[in-house]
Motif scaffolding. Structure first.
Motif, mmCIF file in Angstrom:
data_model
loop_
_atom_site.group_PDB
_atom_site.id
_atom_site.type_symbol
_atom_site.label_atom_id
_atom_site.label_comp_id
_atom_site.label_asym_id
_atom_site.label_seq_id
_atom_site.Cartn_x
_atom_site.Cartn_y
_atom_site.Cartn_z
ATOM 1 N N ALA A 63 -64.476 30.271 58.033
ATOM 2 C CA ALA A 63 -63.146 30.043 58.610
ATOM 3 C C ALA A 63 -63.237 29.991 60.134
ATOM 4 O O ALA A 63 -62.564 29.173 60.776
ATOM 5 N N VAL A 99 -58.373 32.929 72.841
ATOM 6 C CA VAL A 99 -58.189 33.015 71.395
ATOM 7 C C VAL A 99 -58.261 34.481 71.007
ATOM 8 O O VAL A 99 -59.286 35.135 71.218
ATOM 9 N N ARG A 135 -62.215 26.711 62.569
ATOM 10 C CA ARG A 135 -61.282 26.828 63.697
ATOM 11 C C ARG A 135 -61.943 26.457 65.019
ATOM 12 O O ARG A 135 -61.308 25.846 65.881
ATOM 13 N N TRP A 161 -55.742 33.673 66.023
ATOM 14 C CA TRP A 161 -56.368 33.323 64.752
ATOM 15 C C TRP A 161 -56.309 34.535 63.836
ATOM 16 O O TRP A 161 -56.922 35.558 64.128
ATOM 17 N N GLU A 193 -54.106 31.138 71.614
ATOM 18 C CA GLU A 193 -54.088 30.929 70.170
ATOM 19 C C GLU A 193 -54.385 32.268 69.522
ATOM 20 O O GLU A 193 -55.216 33.026 70.024
ATOM 21 N N GLN A 241 -62.012 22.735 65.212
ATOM 22 C CA GLN A 241 -60.679 22.237 65.592
ATOM 23 C C GLN A 241 -60.418 22.449 67.076
ATOM 24 O O GLN A 241 -59.863 21.594 67.758
ATOM 25 N N LEU A 242 -60.820 23.605 67.583
ATOM 26 C CA LEU A 242 -60.642 23.912 68.999
ATOM 27 C C LEU A 242 -61.400 22.916 69.871
ATOM 28 O O LEU A 242 -60.854 22.392 70.844
#
Length: 131
Positions: free
Chosen positions: A119, A81, A123, A100, A98, A126-127
């Motif tokens: 935030a 990420v 995330r 971000w 990913e 979600q990951l």
């Protein structure tokens, strides 16, 4: 991916966003995930305001140390990420990447860092759901 996936969070200084993300993933997923964070130009220490913001969540990142991004760490990771490191992150086939887009908390007061922290948490949650 293995039974225990490895996630690497990368930002330029490895002092704010990537450290918060690593802290959240370690806190929320525990030993189910291996967590690394690194920076293309690591700072001397973690951003004190990021430490404060995470402490408000009960997560201590005060002892974290910014690390230099190494190709071997990317190679070991299942998920990479990135958060504003641009082209500094090496790309290896077969990795999940990913990017971000998050504001950099460097030099910001706590009231501007909290939304970034929140935030990051969203995330990371979600990951975790996709690992």
């Amino acid at each position: 991916m293995t039974d225990r996936p490895t996630v690497l969070f990368v930002c330029v200084h490895n002092a704010g966003r990537s450290q918060m993300a690593a802290g959240y993933l370690q806190h929320l997923a525990g030993d189910r995930v291996r967590v690394f964070s690194a920076g293309s130009e690591p700072a001397d220490r973690v951003n004190a305001v990021a430490v404060e913001a995470m402490a408000e969540e009960g997560i201590d990142i005060a002892t974290a140390v910014p690390a230099v991004l190494e190709a071997d760490t990317v190679r070991e990771s299942d998920v990479v990420v990135t958060m504003g490191c641009g082209d500094a992150c090496p790309v290896f086939p077969g990795k999940r990447y990913e990017d971000w887009e998050l504001d950099d908390p460097a030099g910001q007061p706590i009231d501007r860092v909290r939304p970034v922290r929140d935030a990051v948490r969203a995330r990371v949650e979600q990951l975790i759901a996709t690992l």
